[in-house]
Every structure is written in C-alpha cells, then in structure tokens.
Write an enzyme that holds these catalytic residues in place. Sequence first.
Site, PDB file in Angstrom:
ATOM      1  N   HIS A  59       0.835  -1.210   0.000  1.00 20.37           N
ATOM      2  CA  HIS A  59       0.000   0.000   0.000  1.00 20.37           C
ATOM      3  C   HIS A  59       0.872   1.264   0.000  1.00 20.37           C
ATOM      4  CE1 HIS A  59      -3.921   1.913   1.768  1.00 20.37           C
ATOM      5  NE2 HIS A  59      -3.233   2.793   1.061  1.00 20.37           N
ATOM      6  N   ASP A 150      -8.836   2.911  -3.078  1.00 22.66           N
ATOM      7  CA  ASP A 150      -8.242   3.473  -1.859  1.00 22.66           C
ATOM      8  C   ASP A 150      -8.280   4.991  -1.869  1.00 22.66           C
ATOM      9  OD1 ASP A 150      -6.785   3.516   0.624  1.00 22.66           O
ATOM     10  OD2 ASP A 150      -5.136   4.293  -0.572  1.00 22.66           O
ATOM     11  N   ASP A 303       1.078   2.700   3.837  1.00 23.65           N
ATOM     12  CA  ASP A 303       0.211   3.762   3.306  1.00 23.65           C
ATOM     13  C   ASP A 303       1.056   5.018   3.058  1.00 23.65           C
ATOM     14  OD1 ASP A 303      -1.963   5.191   2.396  1.00 23.65           O
ATOM     15  OD2 ASP A 303      -2.829   5.519   4.386  1.00 23.65           O
ATOM     16  N   HIS A 307       3.246  14.376   0.907  1.00 26.65           N
ATOM     17  CA  HIS A 307       2.636  15.670   0.608  1.00 26.65           C
ATOM     18  C   HIS A 307       3.712  16.750   0.685  1.00 26.65           C
ATOM     19  CE1 HIS A 307      -1.475  14.195   0.685  1.00 26.65           C
ATOM     20  NE2 HIS A 307      -1.256  13.630   1.857  1.00 26.65           N
TER      21      HIS A 307
END
Length: 420
Positions: A59, A150, A303, A307
């Site tokens: 992920h 997702d 995950d 950013h």
Amino acid sequence: MLLKNGHLIDPTTKTNEFMDIRIENGIITKIAKDLTSETGEEILDLSGLTIAPGLIDTHVHFRDPGLTYKEDIHTGSLAAAKGGFTSVICMANTKPTVDSVDTLRDILNRAKVENIHIYQTASVSYGLNGEKMTDFDALADAGACGFTDDGIPLLNATFCYEAMQKAAALHMPISLHEENKAFITNNGINAGETSAQLGVIGSPAIAEEVMVARDCMLALRSGATVVIQHISSGNSVELVRTAKKLGADIHAEATPHHFTLTEGALLEHGTLAKMNPPLRTEKDRQEIIHGLKDGTIDLIATDHAPHSEEEKAKPLTEAPSGITGLETSLGLGITSLVKEGYLSLMELLEKMTCNPAFLYKLPGGVIQVNAPADFVIFDPDEKWTVTDFASKASNSPFKGYELYGKIHYTICNGKIVYEG
C-alpha cells in the site's frame, strides 16, 4: 555475488541461522554454510548483520501520474530502497485514476527502469466514483495486481458486493478503504479527547467499524479475497477476527503509525500526525498490536502518502491527511513491536515479506534457491536517527526519532540498490 556471514531470517522456510548466499544473474543459486568464493565473484561480508527477504509493501502512493510535485515513480522507488523494500504495490488514486488499460500500461512501462519491483493496482470504479465498475478482465490482462478505490470508500453495498464477486472470479484481491462519510465532520482526526482539546469535530471509530462489519459479511458471502486497508479501530480488529473464524478470506493491513502512535500525537506534531484513518486511542493501538500477534492482521503496510511542505503547513482541518512511511517502516516495527516484546523479529518479517507476497502472488518474499535475489540487510540492534529522506516529501511525525534496525543494504535482483 557472494553474501558471507549473514544471520539469515526467513519466515517462509523458518530459517534462523548463519548462512552464506550465492547470487548469479539476479537469482539465488546456493544457500549453505561456509561457501568458498569463486573467481571474479564479488564478496559482501555481512558479519554482525541480519539478512531477510526484501520487504514488500502492499500500500503506497507514488502520486504518479498527476501529482508528481509530491512524489514520482523514481523518487518513490528510492525511498522504498532506502527503507529495505524491494517490491511495492501502488494505489490507483492518481490523476488520471488507474481505471484504463492505457494509464496502467504507462505506469508499468515507466516503472520497469527503476531498481525495485513496482506493481500497480487498478481502481474498482471509473473515476473512483463508486458507480460504474472498471473492466476488471482487461485491467488484469494488462498487469494489474489487484483492485482498490483506496482513498474513497465504496458506500454502495450492492456495488461493493458485485465488485467482490468479479475479483473472486479472477482470483485477485480487492482492497477497501473503510470510512462511512456520514459520520465524519473532519477526517484525519479522531473524534475523542484530543479533538475536544483542539476544538475540532473529528472522525469517530464507528465510521470505520460499520464499513468493516458490512464488508466482512460481504467477503464471507462472495468468497472474495478482501483486504481491509490501514485498520485503525480495535473493534474493527475484532470484526476481522470473527470473519476469519467464520471462514471469510479476509486480510487486514496495519500501518507503523497506527501501532506506534495515538491521537495525542496531534498535540505534539500537528498536521504531521494527521492521517486517514486517524490515529486513535491507546486501547485501539493495543488491540492492533494484539491483532498482529495472533495473526488477525497479517500485513504491515505503510500507506506511504507524501505531501508537500506547503500543504502540510495549512491549518489542521485544511491540511491533507497522510505521512511518508517507507523509510521508517522497518525501524518502527523493530522499535515498537520487537523491542517491546510484542512480536519476534521472525513474526514481524512475516507480515512484511511472505504474507504480502503470497496474497498478491508475487515472486519475492522468500530466500531459497531459484528465488529472486531480493534482500534487506540490517542490524536490528543498531540505533539510527530519522533525518534525511530519499522521498520528495518529509511529512513524517517521526523526524528526529531514534529507532532500532539500521538498514545497511537493500539488494534487488542481485544488485545493491541502497547502501547506508
């Protein structure tokens, strides 16, 4: 190449002893004690180090295409290699969404030049809108390794069930982001003591739990291989445990941030501790750890959600959710789980190597003759400090943390792709 004097830990074969490993043309050709080097063979002395199968992350978000100011395939692969990962599975919520064969093939073709194995999921629905199912057959034929929307929950139960049935017919996993938006005012922040202190209405655990309960039953009925992504609630863990007892082919991911931190981290780290689903209570954290211990949770996934600094500098309720995770995952697993006595190193590695490989039918995750020469080589007792990142992003609450488990080498296809 000949790897000498390493302490080999392999969860698949249950090997836990000192072994030498010979590599030829990217493949393991011999595993034995006291191998003698051959003419022209490169020797890597791993005295004092542990060698395990290359880590596999089910992920990650490489933000490519469309959001490459945050991350791209190349920088994502560098971050993965630094973290000991030789295989990663990318999510489909790019721009454009991976809902067409053209987009899928573009990503997979560009990924071929990188030094690690990059796999790609396709979306369940066109444009992640949860209304019209993508062409699973065509996407599977083009190389998708699974299906997921997702980032967006599949709120329509009938649609979700039909997607499970289609995935089951193809014998491929379908992974689900579990949040019912009807319960959520501000996502990424747990509705609890910390949100009250901050004066924010957040996201209660029930938003996840009602979706997990529904999808456990849909998984049981459909026969699909279903993955509950980034589980955050103790009640959700118990629901998965029950579904497994009932016979559902259901799996669950836990992230290092959910088994290490609680909602209180928001007070210290602000937006760097904002993630979706949010960090919850100490009771939830302990239930996740218990789920990892008893096998209810069989995957550790990062995950990885990069950013920009500008985005994370926004006010708490406006900043995006997510943290970078590839470069700290093994260290957090060793520090939070192994050193605390919750899991053995073998048990930790099982959830980061062979379990994901088996679930997604990947060639790695094991150290045996004729297997890919993919390894992470580290010292589980050596401390290191989280500082610089190979990722484009550094949005992590773990900056400055001292962790165990320094990675010395990552080897993929018999080639050293990271040395630290």
